[in-house]
Scaffold this active site. Structure first.
Site, PDB file in Angstrom:
ATOM      1  N   SER A 160      50.653  63.478  42.108  1.00 49.09           N
ATOM      2  CA  SER A 160      51.669  62.573  41.801  1.00 49.09           C
ATOM      3  C   SER A 160      51.130  61.760  40.428  1.00 49.09           C
ATOM      4  CB  SER A 160      51.334  61.485  42.908  1.00 49.09           C
ATOM      5  OG  SER A 160      50.389  61.105  43.271  1.00 49.09           O
ATOM      6  N   GLU A 186      51.665  58.338  38.133  1.00 53.19           N
ATOM      7  CA  GLU A 186      51.749  56.967  37.738  1.00 53.19           C
ATOM      8  C   GLU A 186      52.643  56.562  36.432  1.00 53.19           C
ATOM      9  OE1 GLU A 186      49.559  54.257  40.049  1.00 53.19           O
ATOM     10  OE2 GLU A 186      49.664  52.821  38.247  1.00 53.19           O
ATOM     11  N   HIS A 192      56.441  51.070  43.095  1.00 51.92           N
ATOM     12  CA  HIS A 192      55.681  50.162  43.714  1.00 51.92           C
ATOM     13  C   HIS A 192      56.309  48.783  43.959  1.00 51.92           C
ATOM     14  CE1 HIS A 192      51.703  51.992  41.493  1.00 51.92           C
ATOM     15  NE2 HIS A 192      52.662  52.913  41.605  1.00 51.92           N
ATOM     16  N   ASP A 222      48.403  41.156  42.089  1.00 54.79           N
ATOM     17  CA  ASP A 222      47.441  40.236  41.685  1.00 54.79           C
ATOM     18  C   ASP A 222      47.921  38.851  41.641  1.00 54.79           C
ATOM     19  OD1 ASP A 222      45.151  42.046  41.184  1.00 54.79           O
ATOM     20  OD2 ASP A 222      46.208  42.915  39.614  1.00 54.79           O
ATOM     21  N   ALA A 233      37.177  41.105  47.849  1.00 51.83           N
ATOM     22  CA  ALA A 233      36.770  41.492  49.404  1.00 51.83           C
ATOM     23  C   ALA A 233      35.355  40.573  49.457  1.00 51.83           C
ATOM     24  CB  ALA A 233      36.637  42.799  49.529  1.00 51.83           C
ATOM     25  N   PHE A 281      39.521  46.525  31.203  1.00 47.54           N
ATOM     26  CA  PHE A 281      39.958  46.664  32.324  1.00 47.54           C
ATOM     27  C   PHE A 281      39.105  46.931  33.500  1.00 47.54           C
ATOM     28  CE2 PHE A 281      43.431  48.928  35.117  1.00 47.54           C
ATOM     29  CZ  PHE A 281      44.359  47.792  35.331  1.00 47.54           C
ATOM     30  N   HIS A 317      46.116  61.738  42.044  1.00 53.79           N
ATOM     31  CA  HIS A 317      47.189  60.720  41.701  1.00 53.79           C
ATOM     32  C   HIS A 317      46.629  60.500  40.168  1.00 53.79           C
ATOM     33  CE1 HIS A 317      50.188  57.830  41.729  1.00 53.79           C
ATOM     34  NE2 HIS A 317      49.460  56.921  41.153  1.00 53.79           N
TER      35      HIS A 317
END
Ligand code: FAD
Length: 287
Positions: free
Chosen positions: A16, A18, A78, A110, A149, A213, A263
């Site tokens: 896939s 993106e 998305h 985000d 997290a 990033f 992906h």
């Protein structure tokens, strides 16, 4: 041999791609030439990212509509819940379903800087989408743990919640430490997560941008990768070759480890993704 095992896998591999909504007419041209170049590889779906403000949101819809109208590709928008109410999201989901969209990448999104602690999460969006229709839903997973997290186990349990809420696959944040992906996949299995943990492959051409990033997203850049791009700051051509080589090495190891779904974060460029797919045995198919 490795070549033999890749050849045996040929046909069993799903990819896939993106893309992100282009901001200028030049970027739009680049996006569309990339879509056209990658289209014959018959990806399972192509997804289009979704930004936080409404202007960007319209751009996502625009690209999705054009993919649906002008290509045979399965278009997957998305969708994020940070900037929308449940009511708005329900409306959007219905609109998508009625216009033939069946695949959605469901994310929390985000948080803008200085936001209060969130009370809604991606699992809530998955549940909401499934309450509207039988969408095929992809969610995000983090082999190196999402930055917000509490810990790795809490993050893993969150992924389980998203799958239990009705998601069909997890797509990972990009990574370069293949071992961390493989360990994460094992932990998913041990936690009872029974969907594909699809590695998100980022073909690197701009190492400076990547470092920025990666720092934001808690992705580690191994010393060997620094070494690979050392001294190439002003040499885009060689960076392109090195970036392709790095990604091809990664997918070879992953496919040897049984990974069949990939992906690609294309960054709207076709060359590297096309070359990596070729190595995996994913080739243009005639009608
Ligand atoms: P969640 O699964 O909700 O998790 C977010 C954090 O909250 C995690 O740390 C999790 O452990 C924690 N958490 C979850 N539930 C609870 C709870 N009940 N209590 C406490 N903590 C909890 N962003 C965009 O804006 N647009 C895009 O198009 C986009 N596409 C992406 C595609 C992929 C494949 C990936 C991997 C990421 C993408 N992102 C995108 C980035 C994503 O929005 C961010 O990483 C975001 O910070 C988290 O989204 P999530 O869906 O993983 O959130």
């Amino acid at each position: 041999s490795l070549n033999q095992s890749l050849a045996e896998l040929n046909g069993g591999i799903n990819v896939s791609f993106e893309f992100f909504p282009p901001a200028t007419p030049e970027m739009e041209k680049l996006l569309w030439s990339s879509i056209r170049r990658l289209e014959p590889l018959k990806p399972k779906f192509v997804s289009v990212t979704y930004g936080a403000n409404s202007g960007v949101r319209d751009r996502t819809h625009g690209v999705i509509e054009r993919i649906q109208r002008e290509t045979d590709l399965v278009a997957a928008p998305h969708l994020t819940l940070v900037d929308a109410s449940d009511e708005e999201l329900l409306g959007l989901a219905k609109t998508y379903w009625n216009s033939g969209i069946r695949n959605i990448v469901a994310l929390r999104g985000d948080l803008p800087a200085g936001s209060p602690r969130p009370t809604r999460f991606a699992a809530d969006l998955v549940r909401l989408l499934r309450s509207v229709a039988d969408f095929d839903i992809s969610v995000a997973a983090y082999p190196e743990v999402h930055p917000e997290a509490a810990n790795a186990q809490a993050d893993l349990i969150n992924l389980k919640r998203k799958i239990d809420a009705g998601a069909s696959r997890a797509i990972t944040q990009f990574f370069f430490d293949v071992e961390s992906y493989l360990r994460f996949r094992d932990r998913c299995v041990a936690a009872g997560i029974d969907v594909e943990i699809v590695p998100g492959i980022l073909p690197v051409t701009n190492f400076v941008q990547l470092k920025r990033f990666a720092a934001m997203t808690n992705v580690s850049i191994p010393a060997w990768l620094h070494k690979q791009f050392e001294g190439l700051e002003d040499d885009a051509g060689t960076r392109q070759l090195v970036g392709a080589n790095v990604a091809i090495d990664m997918v070879k190891v992953l496919s040897r480890e049984g990974v069949k779904d990939f992906h690609f974060y294309t960054l709207n460029r076709a060359e590297l993704t096309y070359a990596i797919c070729h190595t995996l045995g994913v080739r243009p198919q005639s009608e």
